[in-house]
Every structure is written in structure tokens, then in C-alpha cells.
Write a protein that holds these residues in place. Sequence first.
Motif, PDB file in Angstrom:
ATOM      1  N   ALA A  10       0.847  -1.203   0.000  1.00 28.20           N
ATOM      2  CA  ALA A  10       0.000   0.000   0.000  1.00 28.20           C
ATOM      3  C   ALA A  10       0.878   1.246   0.000  1.00 28.20           C
ATOM      4  CB  ALA A  10      -0.938  -0.014   1.196  1.00 28.20           C
ATOM      5  N   PHE A  37      -2.808   6.238  -0.869  1.00 24.65           N
ATOM      6  CA  PHE A  37      -4.241   6.215  -0.582  1.00 24.65           C
ATOM      7  C   PHE A  37      -4.919   7.137  -1.578  1.00 24.65           C
ATOM      8  CE2 PHE A  37      -2.616   9.593   2.100  1.00 24.65           C
ATOM      9  CZ  PHE A  37      -3.584  10.583   2.061  1.00 24.65           C
ATOM     10  N   GLY A  46      -8.520   2.814  -0.074  1.00 21.85           N
ATOM     11  CA  GLY A  46      -7.137   2.375  -0.127  1.00 21.85           C
ATOM     12  C   GLY A  46      -6.265   2.912   0.986  1.00 21.85           C
ATOM     13  N   TYR A 102      -2.836  -3.877   0.393  1.00 25.81           N
ATOM     14  CA  TYR A 102      -4.243  -3.634   0.087  1.00 25.81           C
ATOM     15  C   TYR A 102      -5.032  -4.933   0.275  1.00 25.81           C
ATOM     16  CZ  TYR A 102      -2.589   0.664  -2.131  1.00 25.81           C
ATOM     17  OH  TYR A 102      -2.008   1.885  -2.380  1.00 25.81           O
ATOM     18  N   SER A 136      -4.334  10.329  -5.949  1.00 28.23           N
ATOM     19  CA  SER A 136      -3.609   9.535  -4.954  1.00 28.23           C
ATOM     20  C   SER A 136      -2.580  10.389  -4.244  1.00 28.23           C
ATOM     21  CB  SER A 136      -2.925   8.335  -5.619  1.00 28.23           C
ATOM     22  OG  SER A 136      -1.894   8.767  -6.493  1.00 28.23           O
TER      23      SER A 136
END
Length: 231
Positions: A47, A50, A82, A92, A106
Amino acid sequence: MKVDRTVLKSLPLFERMTDTDLDAMLQHAAPRRVAQGDAVFEQGARAKSFFLLLHGRLKVTQVTPDGQQIIVRMVHPGDLFGFAMALRREDYPGTAVAAAESLVISWPTDMWPRFVDQNPRLAVTAMQTIGQRLEEAHTRIREMSTEEVEKRVAHAVLRLSKQAGRPVGGGIRIDFPISRQDIAEMTGTTLHTVSRILSAWEAKGLVEGGRQKLTVTDPQKLLNLADGKRD
């Protein structure tokens, strides 16, 4: 591609932020257009970012240990998604796929603490989002454990019409491409079963279908069916 601060300012999540703070956020933002069918991120991937959905729709899927794919949630415009750091995860938990052409922004995951400090509503919203997802997950688990398939499908279609419905002359149209397979993955059943149920509903005038289209033409009767009431 550059995102104007007024776009964020129009969203409830950011409406109380100052222009200076918004501009600081956008300096680190990476806008991205996602074609229908493309993935924003994959289940199990690290990840690194986000996201915020500005336009379009996304479906978040998971593959179970036995290899079955299920749709765990839909992402709608204005939703954060996310944000694995808020879940204390480094990967994720699902795959986010564009159900329609979409626009996302993002930010690097390691910027999450700074954003929360600048805008405490982000933390509150993240917790509310997690709570809503848990509540919906519990509802779906209860439905799959205790309800017959037709009622589960009715609940799923009603949720979609509430979250992403657009009034049209013939009722409420789900405002993104939705397939019968999608509905099967939302309700833990088979494509054959969903096709049989929707065909029966079309014959009764409850819904109208089409190629990846679905319109609820009689919401009250569908609600009665979901609640176990028969005419």
C-alpha cells in the motif's frame, strides 16, 4: 493533469480546509484517469498510496482462499479508499477496479499522518467509513446466512439504487455499468441464479435490464420482496 482546489472544496470532507492547506495537499496529489476494467491497485500489493475518487465508480473485489471472487464494496465519488495505514495494514486487502471510466487522486501513504494533523476530519471520516463498511459487511453476512437468494439479490439491488441511483422516466437507474455477474459476486450466488431472478422480475415489471444496465421500475414492490412481503 491538474486538479483545481475548488474540486476538493466542493466535497464535504474538505469544505472546512483553508485554501492554503488545500493547495499544500494538491502539491503532493497525483491525478489519474482509470479506464473501465482497469485496476487502481491489486489485492496483496504494498500500500504505497491512498486515494480519493472524484468521478466514476469502482468496485473492490477480494479473492477468497478457495479462489472465489466476491465484490466487497462499491466506491462512489467523494469516497476515500485504499487507506491501508488507517487499518494498520501494509498491503491492500482487495483489488479496486473501475466499473466505469473514473478519475482518482492519490497521495503517498506516508503522508496520511500529516493530512490527519492538518485536517482532523480526515481521521473522523476514515473511522466513519470503516464503521459503515463493517456495518454493511455484517448486514451482508447476515443476509447470506439467513435469507433466501432472491431476498439477498433484492437487498443488493436496492442498496445500489440508493447509493448510485439516477431518476429516469421509467424508475431509478443504477448509474454505472453493472452486470449480472457483479450482482452474483455481491450476493454470494451464481450467475445462473441471478439471471433467473432478474428475468422473473423483468416479467413482473420490477426492473428493466439491458447490457450492463439495470433500472428499478417498481422500488416499493422490490422493497416488499426484500422484506419478505408478498403481494
